[in-house]
Motif scaffolding. Structure first.
Motif, PDB file in Angstrom:
ATOM      1  N   SER A 244     -24.578  29.727   5.415  1.00 43.54           N
ATOM      2  CA  SER A 244     -23.241  29.312   5.806  1.00 43.54           C
ATOM      3  C   SER A 244     -22.207  30.347   5.375  1.00 43.54           C
ATOM      4  N   ALA A 245     -21.339  30.746   6.317  1.00 44.40           N
ATOM      5  CA  ALA A 245     -20.273  31.685   5.985  1.00 44.40           C
ATOM      6  C   ALA A 245     -19.187  31.001   5.165  1.00 44.40           C
ATOM      7  N   HIS A 246     -18.939  29.711   5.432  1.00 42.63           N
ATOM      8  CA  HIS A 246     -17.918  28.946   4.710  1.00 42.63           C
ATOM      9  C   HIS A 246     -18.616  27.758   4.053  1.00 42.63           C
ATOM     10  N   PRO A 247     -18.819  27.806   2.733  1.00 42.94           N
ATOM     11  CA  PRO A 247     -19.563  26.738   2.047  1.00 42.94           C
ATOM     12  C   PRO A 247     -18.985  25.364   2.298  1.00 42.94           C
TER      13      PRO A 247
ATOM     14  N   ALA B 206     -19.535  22.504  -4.839  1.00 41.27           N
ATOM     15  CA  ALA B 206     -20.845  22.162  -5.408  1.00 41.27           C
ATOM     16  C   ALA B 206     -21.969  22.883  -4.671  1.00 41.27           C
ATOM     17  N   THR B 207     -21.939  22.881  -3.336  1.00 40.92           N
ATOM     18  CA  THR B 207     -23.001  23.554  -2.583  1.00 40.92           C
ATOM     19  C   THR B 207     -22.949  25.063  -2.809  1.00 40.92           C
ATOM     20  N   ALA B 208     -21.736  25.620  -2.906  1.00 45.34           N
ATOM     21  CA  ALA B 208     -21.608  27.051  -3.177  1.00 45.34           C
ATOM     22  C   ALA B 208     -22.154  27.399  -4.556  1.00 45.34           C
ATOM     23  N   ARG B 209     -21.883  26.531  -5.526  1.00 46.74           N
ATOM     24  CA  ARG B 209     -22.376  26.761  -6.878  1.00 46.74           C
ATOM     25  C   ARG B 209     -23.892  26.700  -6.907  1.00 46.74           C
TER      26      ARG B 209
END
Length: 327
Positions: A27-30, A34-37
């Motif tokens: 994903s370019a934009h999380p 939480a998902t990005a972490r």
């Protein structure tokens, strides 16, 4: 370059483009912090502070679909794992094992033939709730244990076998999301139209009353990546102060090399594909689970457990993978 070679080059280039468009992308934009972490911490297994591929217990049994929790507040540093293994009778057996280092496991109890995909949660009162898929007539079974000793001995104080209400063919792969007193909240899958696994949520009250409903919002988030196969096992955790769900999605039915792991944000209804990377370059990842623990070195850490099917495994990496990253 001749016309024939130009034509061949163009055809090869088009095939490569088509293949790339079929693969799920990161994903370019999380979907959330939480998902990005989670992606930042767990996507690259080579950066883990500890790991093991092909996890087995002290009997040599594979620990497939292992879910691991830490015994709370006992000061012993004990970890519990529930998992299943195909044994000599040709059936899955769920079991519980203990460890103090996350790498070596002592098998403590076998929950019987025809049990698979187990999940475990503390009940907040010193006891545990166990759920697993049970055959024949694949359904979700839930058991309650008064304490850790009862769990390790298989002495259930409460038993419930759920009726199939969403599919006449199969319901299973449970996960326990919360235990509030005598109420257990769960997720699972059901065989939609007796054809393809899709998601459900369920509630069990007093080990007597069961209700279940489809979770089409979660299905849509994974389907948006072109998933046409099964959507199955999942686990809920919190990171960066927000809840998220890890979930497996199979791009093509009956293709065990096409499993991917996604991180889903319940608030937005969006999911990120987790671009997992192993030392050998495995490409298929199923049965994701994760939890925050104190690792064997005494550090706060995120523990991740994944199953790598043989069809998508690099040499030496097939089977259950467990790894952790310090927080």
């Amino acid at each position: 370059m001749t016309a024939a070679r130009l034509s061949a080059f163009a055809a090869a280039a088009l095939a490569a483009v088509l293949l790339l468009t079929q693969l799920p992308a990161a994903s370019a934009h999380p979907a959330s912090a939480a998902t990005a972490r989670f992606v930042a911490l767990a996507a690259d297994v080579t950066e883990a502070d500890g790991h093991r591929y092909g996890l087995t217990d002290d009997t040599g049994a594979t620990m497939d679909a292992a879910q691991i929790v830490q015994v709370p507040g006992d000061g012993s540093g004990t970890y519990l794992a529930v998992y299943h293994t195909m044994l000599a009778d040709g059936r899955f057996h769920s079991a519980v094992a203990t460890s103090t280092d996350l790498l070596h496991w002592q098998r403590r109890h076998d929950f019987g033939a025809g049990s698979s995909q187990p999940a475990l949660a503390a009940d907040g009162r010193g006891g545990y709730v166990l759920a697993y898929e049970k055959d024949p007539r694949n359904h979700i079974a839930v058991r309650g244990y008064d304490d850790v000793d009862a769990l390790l001995a298989g002495r259930a104080a409460h038993r419930f076998d759920a009726p199939r209400t969403l599919s006449s063919c199969a319901e299973g792969t449970p996960a326990i999301t919360a235990v509030h007193g005598d109420t257990v909240e769960l997720t699972g899958h059901y065989r939609a139209d007796c054809d393809t696994d899709r998601q459900l949520t369920a509630t069990l009250k007093d080990f007597t009353t069961w209700s279940a409903a489809p979770d089409r919002r979660l299905d849509r988030a994974v389907e948006s990546y072109g998933t046409s196969g099964n959507i199955g096992d999942r686990d809920r955790l919190s990171l960066a102060g927000r809840p998220m769900v890890l979930i497996e999605g199979q791009r093509w039915r009956d293709d065990f090399g096409s499993w991917s792991t996604y991180a889903y944000d319940p608030a937005s209804g969006r999911a990120d594909r987790v671009p997992l990377r192993t030392g050998g370059g495995s490409t298929s990842f199923a049965n994701p689970s994760a939890t925050r623990i104190t690792d064997p070195g005494g550090h706060r850490a995120l523990l991740v457990s994944l199953f790598i099917p043989a069809e998508g495994a690099a040499p030496g990496e097939a089977g259950q993978l467990v790894y952790w990253r310090e927080l």
